[in-house]
Design a protein around this motif. Structure first.
Motif, short mmCIF file in Angstrom:
data_model
loop_
_atom_site.label_atom_id
_atom_site.label_comp_id
_atom_site.label_asym_id
_atom_site.label_seq_id
_atom_site.Cartn_x
_atom_site.Cartn_y
_atom_site.Cartn_z
N SER A 158 23.45 -0.41 -43.00
CA SER A 158 24.28 -0.80 -41.87
C SER A 158 23.63 -0.33 -40.57
O SER A 158 22.65 0.41 -40.58
N GLY A 159 24.21 -0.77 -39.45
CA GLY A 159 23.73 -0.34 -38.15
C GLY A 159 24.25 1.02 -37.74
O GLY A 159 24.08 1.42 -36.59
N GLY A 160 24.88 1.73 -38.67
CA GLY A 160 25.33 3.08 -38.37
C GLY A 160 26.84 3.23 -38.37
O GLY A 160 27.60 2.29 -38.57
N GLN A 161 27.26 4.46 -38.13
CA GLN A 161 28.68 4.80 -38.12
C GLN A 161 29.42 3.99 -37.07
O GLN A 161 28.96 3.79 -35.97
N GLY A 162 30.61 3.53 -37.45
CA GLY A 162 31.44 2.78 -36.52
C GLY A 162 31.25 1.28 -36.58
O GLY A 162 32.07 0.54 -36.06
N THR A 163 30.18 0.82 -37.22
CA THR A 163 29.94 -0.62 -37.30
C THR A 163 30.73 -1.24 -38.44
O THR A 163 31.03 -0.59 -39.45
N VAL A 164 31.05 -2.51 -38.28
CA VAL A 164 31.74 -3.22 -39.35
C VAL A 164 30.80 -3.42 -40.54
O VAL A 164 31.24 -3.59 -41.68
N TYR A 185 21.20 2.89 -40.41
CA TYR A 185 20.02 2.66 -39.59
C TYR A 185 20.44 2.72 -38.12
O TYR A 185 21.62 2.75 -37.80
N LYS A 186 19.45 2.75 -37.24
CA LYS A 186 19.75 2.91 -35.82
C LYS A 186 20.32 1.65 -35.18
O LYS A 186 20.87 1.70 -34.08
N SER A 187 20.20 0.53 -35.85
CA SER A 187 20.75 -0.72 -35.32
C SER A 187 20.98 -1.69 -36.46
O SER A 187 20.43 -1.53 -37.56
N GLY A 188 21.80 -2.71 -36.18
CA GLY A 188 22.04 -3.73 -37.18
C GLY A 188 20.79 -4.51 -37.51
O GLY A 188 20.56 -4.91 -38.66
N GLY A 189 19.93 -4.71 -36.50
CA GLY A 189 18.68 -5.43 -36.73
C GLY A 189 17.77 -4.71 -37.70
O GLY A 189 17.13 -5.33 -38.57
N LEU A 190 17.72 -3.37 -37.60
CA LEU A 190 16.91 -2.59 -38.53
C LEU A 190 17.49 -2.63 -39.93
O LEU A 190 16.76 -2.61 -40.93
N ALA A 191 18.82 -2.71 -40.02
CA ALA A 191 19.46 -2.81 -41.33
C ALA A 191 19.14 -4.14 -41.99
O ALA A 191 18.91 -4.21 -43.21
N VAL A 192 19.11 -5.21 -41.19
CA VAL A 192 18.72 -6.52 -41.72
C VAL A 192 17.29 -6.46 -42.25
O VAL A 192 16.99 -6.94 -43.36
N THR A 193 16.40 -5.84 -41.48
CA THR A 193 15.01 -5.70 -41.89
C THR A 193 14.90 -4.91 -43.19
O THR A 193 14.07 -5.22 -44.06
N ALA A 194 15.78 -3.91 -43.34
CA ALA A 194 15.76 -3.08 -44.56
C ALA A 194 16.14 -3.89 -45.79
O ALA A 194 15.58 -3.69 -46.88
N VAL A 195 17.08 -4.80 -45.63
CA VAL A 195 17.46 -5.67 -46.76
C VAL A 195 16.30 -6.62 -47.08
O VAL A 195 15.96 -6.82 -48.25
N ILE A 196 15.72 -7.21 -46.05
CA ILE A 196 14.59 -8.12 -46.27
C ILE A 196 13.47 -7.42 -47.02
O ILE A 196 12.85 -7.98 -47.94
N ALA A 197 13.21 -6.15 -46.64
CA ALA A 197 12.12 -5.39 -47.25
C ALA A 197 12.52 -4.72 -48.55
O ALA A 197 11.70 -4.02 -49.17
N ALA A 198 13.76 -4.94 -48.98
CA ALA A 198 14.28 -4.35 -50.23
C ALA A 198 14.30 -2.81 -50.18
O ALA A 198 14.19 -2.15 -51.21
N GLU A 199 14.48 -2.25 -48.98
CA GLU A 199 14.66 -0.81 -48.87
C GLU A 199 16.05 -0.40 -49.35
O GLU A 199 16.27 0.73 -49.77
N VAL A 200 17.00 -1.34 -49.25
CA VAL A 200 18.36 -1.14 -49.74
C VAL A 200 18.72 -2.32 -50.63
O VAL A 200 18.07 -3.37 -50.58
N ASP A 201 19.75 -2.15 -51.43
CA ASP A 201 20.12 -3.20 -52.37
C ASP A 201 20.94 -4.32 -51.75
O ASP A 201 20.94 -5.45 -52.25
N MET A 202 21.66 -3.99 -50.68
CA MET A 202 22.61 -4.98 -50.15
C MET A 202 22.95 -4.67 -48.70
O MET A 202 22.81 -3.53 -48.24
N GLY A 203 23.44 -5.68 -47.99
CA GLY A 203 23.95 -5.48 -46.63
C GLY A 203 24.97 -6.55 -46.30
O GLY A 203 24.85 -7.69 -46.74
N PHE A 204 26.00 -6.15 -45.53
CA PHE A 204 26.97 -7.10 -44.99
C PHE A 204 26.58 -7.36 -43.53
O PHE A 204 26.56 -6.43 -42.72
N PHE A 205 26.30 -8.62 -43.18
CA PHE A 205 25.92 -8.95 -41.81
C PHE A 205 26.64 -10.21 -41.36
O PHE A 205 26.87 -11.12 -42.17
N ASN A 206 27.00 -10.25 -40.06
CA ASN A 206 27.71 -11.43 -39.60
C ASN A 206 26.78 -12.64 -39.58
O ASN A 206 25.56 -12.51 -39.57
#
Length: 324
Positions: A158-164, A185-206
């Motif tokens: 995710s993009g960090g604490q407080g984010t949906v 992560y420090k931002s939602g964009g970095l979290a998206v990149t993490a999913v693309i790179a398979a650093e994490v298993d899943m992400g919820f993004f708008n």
């Protein structure tokens, strides 16, 4: 006795009086520029929609409307700036879901309910449960089955604490009876990149943030958080279909003014924004982003916020998340 002589005698006697007719005041905004504060970095959904509205709002108000980004602390920095601004109608807040989440996660420097006036809920945007293209999970059912079998092993970014992006998966955890590990992560964009790179298993993004990646095949969508399936992704089931229990989660967008702002300004701004949201070009843009326009009244928005605040408070408590 004529009026002039009577007034002279009253003045000499020390009698004073006020005019019964009020002095006319200039109608807001009277040509002065209006600033819309977006408490997030440029490029996100809230920023894009705020700028779209600002383009047309200036015409409706006959003045310049500019968007100012004041990012930081999951939106708190920009929110506080508006909460403490002069209530003259020239500083407006364009905010999103973190405003309903942050009070349950951290000590706030202001009280959103008391220090901000809801003007209108602009719209809501659903989210997609996405996994890397290399993921072994073909369906959301497969993913949740694995999550149940190995509590705390599967991760979501995710993009960090407080984010949906953080709270929507937590809400699904509780509804589905699973336990996943949150990787901030420090931002939602970095979290998206993490999913693309398979650093994490899943992400919820708008949808605006992730749709392009789904269509290009860099990630796969397994479920959507809206009540119904989305026409842009008709084959993607809702989370409700997957878990067999009611579930909805959105990123909402809305407009606020500082406390003390006159009802006349609040109502004028609400009407102007509603007119902007009815413009065909604006409606088409919202639809292209997967967002649904709401254009609520201040009272309707206030009631919606109360429900959101209660829901996220319960989610945080059930997750055992400690307030910082």
């Amino acid at each position: 006795m004529n009026r002039r002589l009577m007034n002279a005698l009253l003045w000499a006697a020390g009698v004073t009086f006020t005019l019964s007719t009020p002095v006319a005041m200039a109608a807001w905004p009277d040509g002065k520029p209006v600033s819309i504060v977006v408490p997030y970095a440029p490029g996100g959904t809230a920023d894009a929609l705020a700028r779209l509205i600002a383009q047309h709002l200036g015409t409706k108000l006959s003045t310049a409307v500019v968007v100012v980004n004041k990012a930081g602390a999951s939106g708190v920095i920009g929110e506080q700036a508006v909460a403490q601004a002069s209530p003259d109608g020239f500083t407006v807040l364009y905010d999103a879901t973190p405003l309903s989440i942050n009070p349950h996660l951290q000590k706030m420097p202001f009280d959103a309910e008391k220090d901000l006036i809801p003007v209108t809920q602009v719209g809501v945007t659903p989210m997609l449960l996405t996994v890397p293209k290399t993921s072994t999970f073909a369906t959301a059912q497969d993913f949740l089955k694995a999550a149940k079998q190995s509590p705390g092993k599967l991760t979501f970014g995710s993009g960090g604490q407080g984010t949906v992006q953080y709270m929507a998966p937590e809400l699904m955890n509780q509804a589905a009876g699973v336990n996943m590990l949150h990787i901030p992560y420090k931002s939602g964009g970095l979290a998206v990149t993490a999913v693309i790179a398979a650093e994490v298993d899943m992400g919820f993004f708008n949808l605006p943030a992730i749709s392009g990646h789904v269509k290009s095949g860099t990630v796969r969508a397994l479920a959507i958080t809206s009540a119904q399936r989305n026409p842009a992704f008709p084959d993607v089931p809702t989370v409700t279909e997957v878990i067999g229990k009611p579930y909805e989660s959105y990123e909402w967008n809305g407009i606020f003014l500082p406390k003390g702002t006159s009802p006349e300004i609040v109502n004028r701004l609400q009407v102007a924004v509603k007119e902007v949201l009815a413009i065909p070009e604006v409606k088409a843009k919202f639809e292209s982003l997967g967002s649904r326009i709401v254009a609520s009244t201040p009272d309707e928005f206030r009631k919606y916020l109360a429900g959101e605040t209660q829901r996220w408070a319960a989610t945080v408590k059930a997750a055992g998340i400690k307030k910082e």
